[in-house]
Design a protein around this motif. Sequence first.
Motif, PDB file in Angstrom:
ATOM      1  N   HIS A 534       0.832  -1.198   0.000  1.00 12.04           N
ATOM      2  CA  HIS A 534       0.000   0.000   0.000  1.00 12.04           C
ATOM      3  C   HIS A 534       0.871   1.254   0.000  1.00 12.04           C
ATOM      4  O   HIS A 534       2.004   1.249   0.479  1.00 12.04           O
ATOM      5  CB  HIS A 534      -0.927   0.000   1.213  1.00 12.04           C
ATOM      6  CG  HIS A 534      -2.065  -0.961   1.059  1.00 12.04           C
ATOM      7  ND1 HIS A 534      -1.896  -2.322   1.116  1.00 12.04           N
ATOM      8  CD2 HIS A 534      -3.403  -0.751   0.842  1.00 12.04           C
ATOM      9  CE1 HIS A 534      -3.072  -2.928   0.949  1.00 12.04           C
ATOM     10  NE2 HIS A 534      -4.000  -2.001   0.786  1.00 12.04           N
ATOM     11  N   VAL A 535       0.320   2.334  -0.535  1.00 12.18           N
ATOM     12  CA  VAL A 535       1.054   3.589  -0.695  1.00 12.18           C
ATOM     13  C   VAL A 535       0.301   4.697   0.026  1.00 12.18           C
ATOM     14  O   VAL A 535      -0.919   4.827  -0.119  1.00 12.18           O
ATOM     15  CB  VAL A 535       1.218   3.952  -2.190  1.00 12.18           C
ATOM     16  CG1 VAL A 535       1.963   5.265  -2.341  1.00 12.18           C
ATOM     17  CG2 VAL A 535       1.941   2.835  -2.936  1.00 12.18           C
ATOM     18  N   ASP A 536       1.019   5.488   0.803  1.00  8.97           N
ATOM     19  CA  ASP A 536       0.381   6.623   1.468  1.00  8.97           C
ATOM     20  C   ASP A 536       0.966   7.957   1.009  1.00  8.97           C
ATOM     21  O   ASP A 536       0.569   9.014   1.501  1.00  8.97           O
ATOM     22  CB  ASP A 536       0.503   6.505   2.986  1.00  8.97           C
ATOM     23  CG  ASP A 536       1.947   6.403   3.451  1.00  8.97           C
ATOM     24  OD1 ASP A 536       2.861   6.524   2.606  1.00  8.97           O
ATOM     25  OD2 ASP A 536       2.164   6.208   4.657  1.00  8.97           O
ATOM     26  N   GLN A 537       1.899   7.917   0.055  1.00 13.74           N
ATOM     27  CA  GLN A 537       2.473   9.132  -0.530  1.00 13.74           C
ATOM     28  C   GLN A 537       2.861   8.862  -1.981  1.00 13.74           C
ATOM     29  O   GLN A 537       3.286   7.759  -2.328  1.00 13.74           O
ATOM     30  CB  GLN A 537       3.714   9.586   0.239  1.00 13.74           C
ATOM     31  CG  GLN A 537       3.426  10.321   1.525  1.00 13.74           C
ATOM     32  CD  GLN A 537       4.703  10.905   2.120  1.00 13.74           C
ATOM     33  OE1 GLN A 537       5.797  10.442   1.856  1.00 13.74           O
ATOM     34  NE2 GLN A 537       4.549  11.934   2.915  1.00 13.74           N
ATOM     35  N   PHE A 538       2.698   9.900  -2.794  1.00 14.89           N
ATOM     36  CA  PHE A 538       3.109   9.827  -4.188  1.00 14.89           C
ATOM     37  C   PHE A 538       4.061  10.980  -4.496  1.00 14.89           C
ATOM     38  O   PHE A 538       3.771  12.134  -4.175  1.00 14.89           O
ATOM     39  CB  PHE A 538       1.897   9.905  -5.125  1.00 14.89           C
ATOM     40  CG  PHE A 538       1.008   8.687  -5.078  1.00 14.89           C
ATOM     41  CD1 PHE A 538       1.276   7.592  -5.881  1.00 14.89           C
ATOM     42  CD2 PHE A 538      -0.083   8.647  -4.223  1.00 14.89           C
ATOM     43  CE1 PHE A 538       0.458   6.470  -5.830  1.00 14.89           C
ATOM     44  CE2 PHE A 538      -0.907   7.538  -4.173  1.00 14.89           C
ATOM     45  CZ  PHE A 538      -0.633   6.441  -4.980  1.00 14.89           C
TER      46      PHE A 538
END
Length: 578
Positions: A534-538
């Motif tokens: 999962h990703v919480d920043q791009f």
Amino acid sequence: MTVMLMVDNRIRAERFLRTAVLVDDMAFGDSPDGVMTASLEGGLPELGNDSAGPRRLQADLEGGDAVVGTEALDAKSVISGFAALGITCAILPPEGPDLQGARNESILALAKTADLVVLDWVIDRVEQTEGGGSFFRLDTNLKLLLEVLSADRASGNRLRLVCIYTGHPNLSGIRDEILKKLGETASSVSLPVPTSAIDYIDFNGARVVLVNKSLRGPHVANESPDEEGEVVYKRVAESDLAAFAVGKFSDFVLTGTLPEAALGALTAVRDNAHLILRRFSSDMDPALLNHRALTSEAAAGEYLLELIADEVSSVVTSYEAGASIMADSRVEARIQELLDSNSAEVSSNHDEIKKYFLGRSSNIPKKDRGVGLLVPGSESDASNAVEVDNKFSVLSSFARDGASYGLREVAPILSVGTVIAPVGGDGQGYPYFLICLHPACDSVFRSGDNSRKKQFPFLEMKVVDDDSRNFHLIAQDRGSYVRAYAESLSFANLVGIDFRAADDCDSVQAVWQRKDARWCFEPTDTVKSLNGPHVDQFVWVGDLRTGKAHKLLQSIANLSSRIGLNEYEHLRIQAKDL
């Protein structure tokens, strides 16, 4: 470079440059009374010693004593020289130690914004003792130089020319001292190490040029070893300083067709700034404010910026130098310059190469991509030509490339054409890219939208691991170039991600991460990544040019609007079977 190009570039530099600042403790002749002498045999006092030291050295060319004169800088000659070239020059003396004081704050502010910066090297500081007395401490402008370069680094590695204009005879020692400090800076902030030649240092987009003041003796045409093998540095009189600085700026910046075109376009904008300001007159403010009332703060602001950008684009497009730079005579001269620098590796006939690049022949003179004919090292290593092609492709696709911009006052805004990528682990490249396809008008939040949250559609693009396959995007990733492709340009390949508007505006803004020196967008919730975690920043990769973004949108719309029915299909199949 031909004489024609050198003269033309010098004129371009003169037209572009508008401001200069010179920092010299002798600017207004406020020197101590009397004349001091120092023996050359014992060497010069080391810079920074708390002892009386030479302010201006007039060394006897045949040896003996060095007479330290107290004559002031000829400010009138300096200012007149710059004025003759249409450049405004401010001359200021420093104040107090360690760049403290109101005057030094003004110097730093001017130096950070001036087109040209000229620094005297040796600075006398008046120090107070505990007993109420005073003494002179020999100091340098090194701290000011580092402050200016640091500000340039924070603003995106600004191209900068700094000229060290000094009476100190040991320019090699000054160069080595600057190199040492810049090397320490490069090591601490992970930048490429500075490089140097006899009379200049290049560091992170800046060039520091060293030159002697013309105090006594003949002028020297260029930097070269004398009969004993010692380097003799060029001496420049105050009246010639402006021409010297402009020439060095031209040599540093105008090194090819692209920078020449860019500088010409920027000059056109500067020359026509008053016309643009006159067109955007205040009598139309009621209409603009009504537009804001009917839309929103962010929408009206973006629309206003588009109007200004179009006006600037019109000025650049109408600038006649754009066509002259690509004229046959200039292109042929540039081709010859590149061929000369690559003559050891280019085995093809130069005349045939020129015909190809001038559009007089469609045949590439060798079995390779055309750009390889002009890129040094491509004969033995084709990757050099690929690197140049990729770099130009990024320029062609991105209006604003995240790898080329540092900390700016205005944060990137999520809108159509914004390219983002998931934050990976240390040393890991981007596994994929996401291109925002939300229309610009819908990327802002209307008044009364209490949720302050909106879902943005993105086109997924995977990184290409096979150079032979088609791709839709070339982007930078940690200093290298990667290609990415969309499995299908259709609505089925879009992914929606929720973002929340910034507290102080009606749009989604990136957040600056000082530790990693990058802009990041933060979704409202973690997003399941294409590659698993999962990703919480791009990371903000950049903003595509409008044409590129709209081309992707148009491709998706065309595919989606296709009519999947052929009323005569049964007849075609039946005819095939017969």
